[in-house]
Design an enzyme around this catalytic site. Structure first.
Site, PDB file in Angstrom:
ATOM      1  N   GLU A   1     -61.830   5.615  61.524  1.00 26.66           N
ATOM      2  CA  GLU A   1     -60.837   4.667  61.041  1.00 26.66           C
ATOM      3  C   GLU A   1     -59.428   5.239  61.178  1.00 26.66           C
ATOM      4  O   GLU A   1     -58.489   4.557  61.522  1.00 26.66           O
ATOM      5  CB  GLU A   1     -61.113   4.333  59.569  1.00 26.66           C
ATOM      6  CG  GLU A   1     -60.121   3.379  58.949  1.00 26.66           C
ATOM      7  CD  GLU A   1     -60.582   2.852  57.579  1.00 26.66           C
ATOM      8  OE1 GLU A   1     -60.300   1.688  57.301  1.00 26.66           O
ATOM      9  OE2 GLU A   1     -61.218   3.598  56.814  1.00 26.66           O
TER      10      GLU A   1
ATOM     11  N   SER B   1     -65.428   0.612  49.047  1.00 27.70           N
ATOM     12  CA  SER B   1     -64.638   0.605  47.802  1.00 27.70           C
ATOM     13  C   SER B   1     -65.303  -0.227  46.713  1.00 27.70           C
ATOM     14  O   SER B   1     -65.942  -1.245  46.990  1.00 27.70           O
ATOM     15  CB  SER B   1     -63.254   0.018  48.061  1.00 27.70           C
ATOM     16  OG  SER B   1     -62.631   0.703  49.110  1.00 27.70           O
TER      17      SER B   1
ATOM     18  N   GLN C   1     -67.299  -3.598  55.833  1.00 25.88           N
ATOM     19  CA  GLN C   1     -67.416  -2.233  55.299  1.00 25.88           C
ATOM     20  C   GLN C   1     -67.494  -2.266  53.782  1.00 25.88           C
ATOM     21  O   GLN C   1     -66.528  -2.674  53.127  1.00 25.88           O
ATOM     22  CB  GLN C   1     -66.185  -1.429  55.739  1.00 25.88           C
ATOM     23  CG  GLN C   1     -66.130  -0.017  55.193  1.00 25.88           C
ATOM     24  CD  GLN C   1     -64.861   0.709  55.626  1.00 25.88           C
ATOM     25  OE1 GLN C   1     -63.858   0.090  55.962  1.00 25.88           O
ATOM     26  NE2 GLN C   1     -64.893   2.018  55.610  1.00 25.88           N
ATOM     27  N   GLY C   2     -68.601  -1.814  53.222  1.00 25.12           N
ATOM     28  CA  GLY C   2     -68.776  -1.842  51.767  1.00 25.12           C
ATOM     29  C   GLY C   2     -68.682  -0.457  51.167  1.00 25.12           C
ATOM     30  O   GLY C   2     -69.701   0.127  50.776  1.00 25.12           O
TER      31      GLY C   2
ATOM     32  N   GLU D   1     -50.328   8.414  49.270  1.00 23.73           N
ATOM     33  CA  GLU D   1     -50.355   9.581  48.368  1.00 23.73           C
ATOM     34  C   GLU D   1     -51.526  10.505  48.736  1.00 23.73           C
ATOM     35  O   GLU D   1     -51.388  11.727  48.758  1.00 23.73           O
ATOM     36  CB  GLU D   1     -50.493   9.139  46.898  1.00 23.73           C
ATOM     37  CG  GLU D   1     -49.267   8.455  46.313  1.00 23.73           C
ATOM     38  CD  GLU D   1     -49.141   6.994  46.750  1.00 23.73           C
ATOM     39  OE1 GLU D   1     -50.121   6.414  47.259  1.00 23.73           O
ATOM     40  OE2 GLU D   1     -48.037   6.436  46.600  1.00 23.73           O
TER      41      GLU D   1
END
Ligand SMILES: Cc1cc2nc3c(=O)[nH]c(=O)nc-3n(C[C@H](O)[C@H](O)[C@H](O)COP(=O)(O)OP(=O)(O)OC[C@H]3O[C@@H](n4cnc5c(N)ncnc54)[C@H](O)[C@@H]3O)c2cc1C
Length: 410
Positions: free
Chosen positions: A246, A131, A128-129, A388
């Site tokens: 996800e 970030s 998975q690309g 967060e």
């Protein structure tokens, strides 16, 4: 919440249970059962084939794409029975759980025909690309560019934390295809072959010696023009569905791995005498209560999905925040239970070939299962959306609080 299951799921449960009895090795799951390394290797190969022949891989997918078209309730029962038997239901997380369902939802018929069979039979490995160094929580700030050159996209930029990039055949990648459009527009979702000169993968070694994630550099990397999923400049919407998969997949079995691990921590405390320490006892009881809450949260998510009430985003955020923070605290407790022994590396180091447990560490840094899980738990409040960010989602979508103020430009 009604915890009883519809009666018509029982024949299906019995069918899976029988299939597992017929196909797992004799004695599987009984105390003392073990396999030599060679046996494990043979089992791994045969098992994937058996699962494929049985149709159990991605069984909820439509029949025309190789699934069994299982209903949600049947999929839950399938997962429960495999989890109960502690039998691996092969999941190449990125293929089976993320890009596969995204392709089914968004891709053209040609793309489905090209990619779905390889996901089902496990011949295409994915990573998975999303970030980048300056685009994690604020993913829409991504800078990797893709420009059309004739019949191909030419890709330049960098991704980071790309899990399993060193083994992947393809990357599903977000790239900016219109630099003049507002931040969330102008992004496309591309399927890019990994094995090409324009892609360099550099592993990032972790504190426990494992190195499963990477930096990935793109220098004039290429993919065919037609490998855009969901339309050019529509990648943000497509990516949001991938992230939904996800965050939403655990339902009623997700708590089990935490329960098994907690049982191991309790057994360790009983063996080394820490179970007579009142503070340790109290923390163990708290940990058990929280696993029970995880189980109930799973039923709540299932009820939501079955009723079509669609509170999934807020429920998913609650669940992700809760299990990741609970697991981090539980693994700190595990090290306190181990005491001085936690400082000694007691694992075997070598990958024993098992596909039923995650292997961490390496030969010269042999962490035990509990030590490895402690290290990994530090990352669980980060990947898949930080704790967060989950709190922001809960605040806005579940509690109806005002939206988070945007940072002021100075
Ligand atoms: C084990 C692991 C595997 C991963 N695998 C992949 C992968 O395969 N592919 C991939 O694309 N990515 C992967 N990631 C990356 C992951 O998605 C990002 O790390 C995550 O989204 C956080 O982004 P960041 O690291 O840039 O942190 P940042 O977004 O820079 O955040 C830094 C800190 O600021 C806080 N923060 C940021 N924004 C806000 C806000 N608005 N309000 C309050 N606090 C805020 C965060 O919570 C965090 O504590 C992986 C990460 C880990 C740890």
């Amino acid at each position: 919440m009604d915890l009883s299951y519809p009666a018509d799921t029982e024949p299906f449960r019995a069918e899976i249970r029988q299939w597992l009895v017929d196909n797992l090795p004799d004695g599987w799951g009984t105390p003392g059962f073990s396999m030599a390394k060679d046996e494990k290797k043979a089992f791994n190969q045969e098992w994937t084939k058996k699962l494929f022949d049985g149709g159990w891989i991605c069984a909820s997918w439509p029949k025309e794409y190789g699934g069994k078209g299982l209903s949600l309730m049947e999929s839950v029962v399938l997962n429960e029975e495999f989890a109960r038997a502690e039998a691996p239901l092969r999941a190449d997380f990125f293929g089976d759980t993320l890009v596969g369902p995204t392709i089914l939802q968004w891709a053209s018929e040609e793309q489905k025909q090209q990619f779905i069979p390889g996901i089902l039979n496990g011949t295409i490995a994915w990573c998975q690309g999303f970030s980048e160094p300056d685009a994690g929580s604020d993913l829409a700030s991504l800078k990797t560019r893709a420009e059309l050159d004739g019949d191909e996209w030419v890709i330049n930029g960098q991704k980071v934390w790309t899990t399993q990039a060193q083994y992947a055949d393809y990357i599903f990648l977000l790239a900016r295809t219109d630099p003049d459009a507002p931040k969330h527009a102008g992004i496309s979702y591309l399927l890019v072959p990994m094995r090409q000169d324009g892609i360099e993968v550099r592993p990032i070694e972790q504190v426990d010696g494992s190195g499963e994630f990477n930096e990935v550099f793109f220098t004039n990397a290429r993919c065919p023009k037609e490998n855009v999923v969901g339309g050019v400049n529509n990648g943000w919407k497509v990516a949001m569905t991938t992230l939904g998969f996800e965050r939403g997949s655990s339902a009623t079995t997700g708590h089990r791995r935490f329960l098994r691990e907690l049982e191991q921590i309790i057994a360790t405390a009983q063996k080394n005498g820490r179970s007579s320490d009142p503070l340790i006892r109290q923390r163990l009881a708290t940990a058990w209560t929280k696993v029970k809450i995880m189980e109930i949260n799973g039923y709540r998510s299932l009820t939501d999905a079955l009723n079509g009430t669609h509170h999934m985003a807020a429920l998913g955020a609650c669940n992700k925040m809760f299990w990741s923070e609970t697991h981090r605290a539980t693994m700190e407790l595990a090290l306190d239970v181990l005491g001085m022994e936690a400082q000694i590396l007691t694992g075997s180091g070598a990958n024993d070939g098992s596909i039923t447990r995650v292997h961490r560490g390496r030969a010269d840094y042999p962490v035990s299962d509990l030590q490895g899980s402690f290290f990994f738990s530090r990352s669980e409040t980060i990947w898949g959306g930080t704790a967060e960010i989950q709190r922001n989602i809960i605040g806005e979508r579940a509690l109806g609080l005002p939206k988070e103020p945007k940072p002021q430009k100075v």
